[in-house]
Design an enzyme around this catalytic site. Structure first.
Site, PDB file in Angstrom:
ATOM      1  NE  ARG A  57       7.938  14.689   1.137  1.00 58.15           N
ATOM      2  CZ  ARG A  57       7.154  15.099   0.120  1.00 58.15           C
ATOM      3  NH1 ARG A  57       6.157  15.942   0.347  1.00 58.15           N
ATOM      4  NH2 ARG A  57       7.370  14.678  -1.104  1.00 58.15           N
TER       5      ARG A  57
ATOM      6  CE1 TYR B  99      19.238  21.074  23.793  1.00 57.73           C
ATOM      7  CE2 TYR B  99      18.062  21.439  21.740  1.00 57.73           C
ATOM      8  CZ  TYR B  99      19.056  20.800  22.450  1.00 57.73           C
ATOM      9  OH  TYR B  99      19.873  19.900  21.827  1.00 57.73           O
TER      10      TYR B  99
ATOM     11  CG  ASP C 288      10.121  23.624  24.133  1.00 58.41           C
ATOM     12  OD1 ASP C 288       9.628  22.625  24.691  1.00 58.41           O
ATOM     13  OD2 ASP C 288      11.188  23.602  23.504  1.00 58.41           O
TER      14      ASP C 288
ATOM     15  CE  LYS D  48      15.379  15.922  25.271  1.00 57.80           C
ATOM     16  NZ  LYS D  48      15.244  16.270  23.896  1.00 57.80           N
TER      17      LYS D  48
HETATM   18  O1  P1T Z   1      16.416  16.909  20.652  1.00 56.40           O
HETATM   19  P1  P1T Z   1      15.137  17.283  19.943  1.00 56.40           P
HETATM   20  O2  P1T Z   1      14.107  16.218  19.933  1.00 56.40           O
HETATM   21  O3  P1T Z   1      15.379  17.871  18.578  1.00 56.40           O
HETATM   22  O4  P1T Z   1      14.449  18.439  20.821  1.00 56.40           O
HETATM   23  C1  P1T Z   1      15.029  19.697  20.993  1.00 56.40           C
HETATM   24  C2  P1T Z   1      14.576  20.294  22.287  1.00 56.40           C
HETATM   25  C3  P1T Z   1      13.542  21.214  22.281  1.00 56.40           C
HETATM   26  N1  P1T Z   1      13.081  21.782  23.414  1.00 56.40           N
HETATM   27  C4  P1T Z   1      13.597  21.448  24.616  1.00 56.40           C
HETATM   28  C5  P1T Z   1      13.064  22.104  25.852  1.00 56.40           C
HETATM   29  C6  P1T Z   1      14.631  20.512  24.702  1.00 56.40           C
HETATM   30  O5  P1T Z   1      15.119  20.221  25.905  1.00 56.40           O
HETATM   31  C7  P1T Z   1      15.144  19.920  23.510  1.00 56.40           C
HETATM   32  C8  P1T Z   1      16.257  18.952  23.530  1.00 56.40           C
HETATM   33  N2  P1T Z   1      17.008  18.974  24.707  1.00 56.40           N
HETATM   34  C9  P1T Z   1      18.089  18.183  24.991  1.00 56.40           C
HETATM   35  C10 P1T Z   1      18.598  17.284  24.158  1.00 56.40           C
HETATM   36  C11 P1T Z   1      18.675  18.424  26.331  1.00 56.40           C
HETATM   37  O6  P1T Z   1      19.446  17.580  26.831  1.00 56.40           O
HETATM   38  O7  P1T Z   1      18.358  19.463  26.929  1.00 56.40           O
END
Ligand code: P1T
Length: 390
Positions: free
Chosen positions: A55, A107, A179, A204
């Site tokens: 961790r 998001y 972000d 992503k």
């Molecule tokens: O899904 P996760 O890995 O927890 O990430 C969250 C997140 C944070 N910032 C942005 C700009 C994002 O697009 C996302 C996650 N977005 C999607 C799942 C989506 O389809 O837009």
């Protein structure tokens, strides 16, 4: 694991492939081993090789953190089990009573975390259109500890002046978090523009193959990175070593993938712009986009995400969304395969309709993650979906 590559001297692709990684000292393995271990033997109590418990630290995770920190030009990276876990860690730097200024188009899960979880714990927040610097300046007249925004935004692809927002926020004594999930460090490096922290959903473009969920925080300064690292260990939302390996592997092809994403997205956006059943196309690469000149200045190219307003009602939009074939109807983005999202009922359903409309997106908005397939097949697929509108 220190990188054998002195970073600033090398190009992006070289760093993407090598930074944070070196052949395994025990075996010579070229690829970073997946250290599937939760704990590490100690020679004597408290005497060890820098690793005590996974961790706290894991060598595969170290390599990923060093790699992304290098690409973003930060002092250190801190990896998390998801993008939202990374977001949560950054917001956990704040105390009850502190105020966040949140970009108007983010998001849906980021909004939900602040509105439904952290607000209950005493965090206050206000939403501001960060493309409007005068609005940002006014919003910062109220004591604010952190400014959080995306550029380009999810799902409207709005572009904010990162350097100008950072300057205003710093004058007001607030931390600046960008972000950078949509742009990736290949297209944009917010820390160089003045941001204090960059956040990624590794799920992503960095992972790039829709096979892993992960998050990353990169800090410009070591001291701030240490505060995030403390939270990584204290809260514990760490990624597993196999996930770290998959993202490291994905990043090796980031530059070539982003070039192709941009090529395809530019063509899709251009074709949509001329379509009779499209009311508006949101893509920073179009000269009609309000953030186009700014994007040219602060980004290398314009990215793989395109959104557009259909000339259709909600029901027709849902039929359209479900009838593409290559563009799979699915949340997420940034993989090699193309995806189609209906934000109002999918990724941004947690944002109240009134907030969505205020941000400028309606029930007929479609978001495309344009993948790496052949452009002709992608456009033929969308033409098939348009045919459902009659
Ligand atoms: O899904 P996760 O890995 O927890 O990430 C969250 C997140 C944070 N910032 C942005 C700009 C994002 O697009 C996302 C996650 N977005 C999607 C799942 C989506 O389809 O837009």
């Amino acid at each position: 694991m220190d990188s054998p590559i002195p970073s600033p001297a090398r190009g992006f692709s070289t760093r993407a492939i090598h930074a944070g990684q070196r052949p395994d000292p025990t075996t010579g393995a070229v690829m970073t081993p997946v250290y599937l271990t939760s704990t590490y033997v100690q020679e004597r109590p408290g005497e060890h090789k820098g690793y005590e418990y996974s961790r706290t630290r894991n060598p595969t995770r170290d390599a990923l953190e060093a790699n992304v920190a290098d690409l973003e030009g930060g002092a250190a990276g801190v990896a998390f089990a998801s993008g939202l876990a990374a977001t949560h860690a950054v917001l956990s730097l704040l105390d009850a009573g502190d105020r966040v200024l949140l970009g108007h188009d983010v998001y849906g899960g980021t909004y939900r975390l602040i509105d439904k979880v952290l607000a209950r714990q005493g965090l206050s927040y206000a939403v501001v259109d960060t493309t409007d610097l005068e609005a940002v300046r006014r919003a910062l007249e109220v004591s604010t500890q952190l400014v959080w925004f995306e550029s380009p935004t999810n799902p409207l692809l709005c572009v904010s002046d990162v350097a100008a927002v950072a300057d205003l926020a710093h004058r007001a004594g607030a931390l600046v978090v960008v972000d950078n999930t949509f742009a990736t460090p290949y297209l944009q490096t917010p820390l160089a523009l003045g941001a204090d922290l960059v956040v990624h959903s590794l799920t992503k473009y960095l992972g790039g193959h829709s096979d892993v969920v992960g998050g990353m925080v990169v800090a410009r300064e070591a001291e701030l990175a240490e505060r995030v690292r403390f939270l990584q260990n204290a809260v514990g939302a760490v990624p597993g070593p196999l996930d770290c390996f998959l993202v490291l592997r994905g990043i090796k092809t980031l530059a070539v993938r982003m070039e192709r994403h941009c090529d395809n997205a530019e063509r899709v956006a251009g074709a949509l712009q001329g379509h009779a059943r499209v009311r508006a196309v949101h893509y920073p690469g179009l000269s009609s986009h309000p953030g186009h000149d700014l994007a040219r200045r602060q980004m290398r190219r314009f990215g793989g995400m395109v959104s557009f307003e259909l000339d259709a009602d909600l029901e027709q939009t849902r039929v359209f969304a479900g009838s593409a074939g290559l563009f799979a109807l699915a949340e997420s983005l940034g993989g090699v395969e193309s995806l189609l999202d209906h934000p109002a009922t999918m990724t941004h359903a947690s944002v109240p309709r009134a907030e969505r409309l205020k941000a400028g997106f309606t029930d007929s908005l479609i978001r495309l993650s344009v993948g790496l397939e052949d452009y002709g097949d992608l456009w033929a697929d969308l033409e098939g979906a348009f045919a459902t509108l009659g």
